[in-house]
Design a protein around this motif. Structure first.
Motif, PDB file in Angstrom:
ATOM      1  N   SER A  94       0.810  -1.222   0.000  1.00  0.00           N
ATOM      2  CA  SER A  94       0.000   0.000   0.000  1.00  0.00           C
ATOM      3  C   SER A  94       0.840   1.268   0.000  1.00  0.00           C
ATOM      4  CB  SER A  94      -0.925   0.009   1.211  1.00  0.00           C
ATOM      5  OG  SER A  94      -1.622  -1.198   1.314  1.00  0.00           O
ATOM      6  N   ILE A 110      -1.923   8.953   1.828  1.00  0.00           N
ATOM      7  CA  ILE A 110      -2.095   7.960   0.756  1.00  0.00           C
ATOM      8  C   ILE A 110      -1.951   6.553   1.319  1.00  0.00           C
ATOM      9  CG2 ILE A 110      -1.196   7.092  -1.443  1.00  0.00           C
ATOM     10  CD1 ILE A 110      -0.058   9.901  -1.933  1.00  0.00           C
ATOM     11  N   THR A 111      -0.866   6.363   2.112  1.00  0.00           N
ATOM     12  CA  THR A 111      -0.604   5.033   2.645  1.00  0.00           C
ATOM     13  C   THR A 111      -1.766   4.549   3.517  1.00  0.00           C
ATOM     14  OG1 THR A 111       1.733   5.565   2.616  1.00  0.00           O
ATOM     15  CG2 THR A 111       1.081   3.641   3.872  1.00  0.00           C
ATOM     16  N   LEU A 140      -3.570   4.928  -5.603  1.00  0.00           N
ATOM     17  CA  LEU A 140      -2.116   4.861  -5.821  1.00  0.00           C
ATOM     18  C   LEU A 140      -1.723   5.420  -7.188  1.00  0.00           C
ATOM     19  CD1 LEU A 140      -0.565   1.482  -4.629  1.00  0.00           C
ATOM     20  CD2 LEU A 140       0.030   3.784  -3.943  1.00  0.00           C
ATOM     21  N   ILE A 191       6.161  14.056   3.927  1.00  0.00           N
ATOM     22  CA  ILE A 191       5.697  13.027   4.856  1.00  0.00           C
ATOM     23  C   ILE A 191       4.169  13.027   4.995  1.00  0.00           C
ATOM     24  CG2 ILE A 191       5.761  12.293   7.264  1.00  0.00           C
ATOM     25  CD1 ILE A 191       8.700  13.257   7.306  1.00  0.00           C
ATOM     26  N   VAL A 242      -4.797   3.699   1.182  1.00  0.00           N
ATOM     27  CA  VAL A 242      -4.594   2.489   0.384  1.00  0.00           C
ATOM     28  C   VAL A 242      -4.552   1.250   1.275  1.00  0.00           C
ATOM     29  CG1 VAL A 242      -3.055   1.342  -1.234  1.00  0.00           C
ATOM     30  CG2 VAL A 242      -3.407   3.788  -1.408  1.00  0.00           C
ATOM     31  N   THR A 243      -3.831   1.352   2.408  1.00  0.00           N
ATOM     32  CA  THR A 243      -3.787   0.227   3.334  1.00  0.00           C
ATOM     33  C   THR A 243      -5.197  -0.120   3.800  1.00  0.00           C
ATOM     34  OG1 THR A 243      -1.690   1.108   4.132  1.00  0.00           O
ATOM     35  CG2 THR A 243      -2.650  -0.661   5.400  1.00  0.00           C
ATOM     36  N   ALA A 287      -2.041   9.098  -7.452  1.00  0.00           N
ATOM     37  CA  ALA A 287      -0.935   9.743  -6.743  1.00  0.00           C
ATOM     38  C   ALA A 287       0.329   9.743  -7.601  1.00  0.00           C
ATOM     39  CB  ALA A 287      -0.683   9.034  -5.413  1.00  0.00           C
ATOM     40  N   ASN A 302      -7.073  -1.937   1.104  1.00  0.00           N
ATOM     41  CA  ASN A 302      -6.508  -3.276   0.901  1.00  0.00           C
ATOM     42  C   ASN A 302      -6.904  -4.223   2.033  1.00  0.00           C
ATOM     43  OD1 ASN A 302      -5.274  -3.058  -1.571  1.00  0.00           O
ATOM     44  ND2 ASN A 302      -3.338  -2.324  -0.749  1.00  0.00           N
ATOM     45  N   GLY A 304       2.007  11.724   1.912  1.00  0.00           N
ATOM     46  CA  GLY A 304       2.349  10.317   1.691  1.00  0.00           C
ATOM     47  C   GLY A 304       1.708   9.417   2.727  1.00  0.00           C
ATOM     48  N   LEU A 305       1.701   9.889   3.989  1.00  0.00           N
ATOM     49  CA  LEU A 305       1.051   9.106   5.035  1.00  0.00           C
ATOM     50  C   LEU A 305      -0.442   8.957   4.743  1.00  0.00           C
ATOM     51  CD1 LEU A 305       2.561  10.142   8.485  1.00  0.00           C
ATOM     52  CD2 LEU A 305       2.579   7.912   7.366  1.00  0.00           C
ATOM     53  N   PRO A 326       3.076   3.992  -1.524  1.00  0.00           N
ATOM     54  CA  PRO A 326       3.469   4.398  -2.867  1.00  0.00           C
ATOM     55  C   PRO A 326       4.990   4.323  -3.016  1.00  0.00           C
ATOM     56  CG  PRO A 326       2.153   6.101  -1.770  1.00  0.00           C
ATOM     57  CD  PRO A 326       2.484   5.074  -0.747  1.00  0.00           C
ATOM     58  N   ILE A 357      11.164   9.047   1.275  1.00  0.00           N
ATOM     59  CA  ILE A 357      11.444   8.845   2.699  1.00  0.00           C
ATOM     60  C   ILE A 357      12.819   8.196   2.875  1.00  0.00           C
ATOM     61  CG2 ILE A 357      10.652   7.663   4.795  1.00  0.00           C
ATOM     62  CD1 ILE A 357       8.892  10.003   3.876  1.00  0.00           C
ATOM     63  N   TRP A 405       6.933   7.579  -2.895  1.00  0.00           N
ATOM     64  CA  TRP A 405       6.974   8.195  -1.567  1.00  0.00           C
ATOM     65  C   TRP A 405       7.964   7.463  -0.671  1.00  0.00           C
ATOM     66  CZ3 TRP A 405       4.849   6.613   3.384  1.00  0.00           C
ATOM     67  CH2 TRP A 405       4.902   7.637   4.342  1.00  0.00           C
TER      68      TRP A 405
END
Lengths: 316, 293
Positions: free
Chosen positions: A142, B268-269, B224, B262, B272-273, B227, B276, B265-266, A144, A151, A147
């Motif tokens: 999950s 998005i994560t 995703l 940061i 998506v998580t 993005a 899923n 991106g967090l 990207p 990081i 990204w």
């Protein structure tokens, strides 16, 4: 075996034809088409654009244009780059190695790490380890890729200063160690998703093998656990993974594109984006077709390898 | 007519079914659901609670770090409030995700059900087209299309959907193929029902489990992909914020203002998580085979 190879080759050829349809459709049917870069420049009149279209053969019927385009594609004349006048195939060729190096390294990482995690999860099915790995794999899928790359650059090159933040080598330093230092971060970032995918499939594959008769026989013969694991289980669970490696190719190639952008890696992905920025259509189309052809070849190779190491597949 | 073809066990009411109970038992799926619900609530309520909107520029407060003043997630290079942009971007990114899910699932299901029902040459042609689309790395195809076509949010959703329908088509095709020879389909044939009726009223509803699973995973995938292309500058165009285009340009400030990278991106994560996890839970809930383990 020969019949399998011919039929598999035939399938790939049919796919290639459909792929070329899609590629040509993308090129032609997109509003603006190949002439949009001229239409955007202010000094151009309608007549001049029509003249260029006639020169490029764009006023002919679409089927004629398609076959003309296909013929050039087949004989290896993929046009010249708008940017520097180089033949498209040469431009792509000069970027191929960097991408293959990145993908190859990432694949080695994901196959070894992913297999290890997958086998360990299967052997410890239902334990906290198995569960943790399942959750981690899903989180990894999950994140990207680009990204994660940012990081990683922030942590390992900007904060800790351990590894370079981008490029393939330091100018003036051609040592293998220098190449390696530049390779580590992008390869690990690219491998992340694949480690997750690989470990999940490897777990399933191993579970299937563990319950088969020949493993029970091996156990009954009194072989050690280690010998059963490495001689009987690992090899057999890897067979379906060859097919998976082929199927994962588009994902890895797409991931390489994104990774290359973040790490300014001089490969096909970087070239693709640069060419998009310059509306360098011949190179964009060339890369699109080249990536699809690469994927088709990869799948073909994977299927043939599976047939070679596991001839049972020929019985279907 | 319909009364005869309707078998009581054919379509269990989803909400009361064992599937729901198994979904709830699946803790990870619940975690995913909570993540998605919290994030959506923040995105839709957040903008009303903040003192700033996503476009107001405050040049005196450029590059304000998070949790340090009036701006809870800090500000960007123009002094815009990141929290306000993040929530607004979330609405857009999720809207794109859901639109893609709807378009791709509908299209993929139609291709799959037609291919699975008719079989033979129709199926061979359609499935080869699916294979051909799968041969392109979707990011390459997406970027080429997005660069050729003037992008707007609707167009972006269509483009992403055009590279996301193949999985659904494959799943539905396989499912329909296995259902095609069952008794209720034979019965429908003998009653003289049309092919279209059998495909969409008899076969498709029976494949709804795998379709829902694939649809959920498609939302995750679409967020995703949006993005990716927005990060590269070919997706949602500024000033309209999306999680992807908030990251566009974050790389050059990575050293001085890492929160620019940061925070989005967090988000998005997490999104998506979440999807899923939900998809995985639904798969376990619908798949009768996982019961045995």
């Amino acid at each position: 075996m020969l019949r399998y190879i011919t039929s598999r080759l035939g399938q790939s050829l049919i796919l290639l034809v459909i792929v070329s349809f899609i590629g040509f459709a993308v090129l032609t049917l997109a509003p603006g088409g190949p002439l949009s870069q001229f239409a955007l420049s202010p000094g151009m009149t309608q007549e001049q654009i029509a003249k260029i279209a006639a020169q490029m053969g764009l006023d002919r019927p679409l089927p004629v244009q398609y076959f003309d385009w296909l013929r050039h594609l087949v004989v290896g004349d993929w046009g010249t780059s708008y940017r520097d006048g180089q033949p498209v195939l040469a431009v792509i060729g000069s970027h191929l190695f960097a991408t293959l190096l990145l993908m190859g390294t990432a694949t080695v990482i994901s196959v070894s790490l992913g297999s290890a995690i997958g086998i360990a999860s299967a052997l410890r099915r239902g334990t906290a380890f198995d569960y943790t790995m399942a959750v981690l794999a899903m989180v990894a899928l999950s994140i990207p890729t680009f990204w994660f790359g940012l990081i990683a650059i922030y942590a390992f090159s900007l904060q800790l200063g351990w590894l370079p933040a981008g490029n393939m080598y330091t100018v003036g330093d051609g040592s293998v160690l220098d190449y390696l230092r530049h390779l580590i971060l992008p390869a690990v970032v690219l491998a992340l998703v694949d480690v997750a995918v690989w470990s999940r499939y490897m777990r399933t594959s191993t579970l299937t093998v563990i319950n088969q008769d020949f493993v029970r026989t091996a156990r009954a013969k009194g072989l050690t656990r280690r010998r059963i694991l490495f001689r009987h289980i690992v090899g057999n669970s890897l067979v379906p993974m060859v097919t998976l490696a082929g199927l994962q190719l588009p994902t890895v190639l797409g991931g390489a594109l994104v990774t290359e952008t973040v790490f300014t890696w001089p490969g096909m992905g970087r070239l693709f984006l640069d060419s998009l920025g310059y509306s360098d259509y011949p190179v964009v189309m060339g890369l699109l077709m080249a990536s699809a052809i690469l994927v088709l070849l990869g799948n073909l190779a994977a299927d043939l390898i599976v047939a070679l190491i596991d001839p049972r597949i020929l019985l279907d | 007519m319909t009364a005869m073809t309707t078998e009581p066990a054919r379509r269990p009411p989803f909400l009361k079914s064992r599937a729901l109970r198994r979904f709830v038992r699946h803790r990870l799926a619940l975690v995913g659901l909570v993540m998605v619900v919290l994030l959506s609530t923040a995105c839709f309520l957040g903008p009303h609670l903040l003192a700033y909107d996503e476009l107001s520029i405050d040049l005196r407060a450029r590059f304000a770090p998070p949790f340090s003043g009036a701006h809870i997630f800090g500000t960007d290079p123009l002094g815009r409030d990141i929290a306000a942009r993040l929530f607004h971007a979330g609405q857009i990114s999720m809207a794109v995700g859901f639109s893609v899910m709807i378009i791709a699932t509908c299209f993929g299901s139609v291709i799959g059900v037609v291919s699975g029902y008719y079989g033979g040459r129709t199926s061979a042609v359609l499935m080869r087209v699916v294979d051909a689309f799968l041969s392109f790395p979707s990011v390459f195809l997406l970027l080429a299309l997005a660069a050729f076509i003037q992008p707007g949010p609707v167009m972006i959703a269509l483009i992403i959907a055009s590279t996301s329908w193949m999985e659904v088509a494959r799943i539905v095709e396989a499912e329909v193929k296995s259902l095609r020879n069952q008794d209720f389909v034979q019965a429908a044939h003998m009653l003289g029902l049309t092919g279209r009726w059998i495909m969409f009223r008899e076969l498709l509803p029976n494949a709804i489990g795998p379709i829902i699973v694939a649809a959920t995973l498609t939302v995750a995938r679409a967020i995703l992909l949006e993005a990716y292309i927005s990060f590269l500058g070919y997706g949602i165009q500024p000033p309209l914020p999306s999680w992807g285009n908030m990251l566009n340009g974050a790389q050059q400030y990575l050293q001085s203002a890492p929160w620019l990278a940061i925070v989005p991106g967090l988000a998005i994560t997490i999104a998506v998580t979440g999807f899923n996890f939900i998809g995985d839970g639904l798969r376990d809930a619908f798949d009768s085979r996982t019961q045995e383990h």
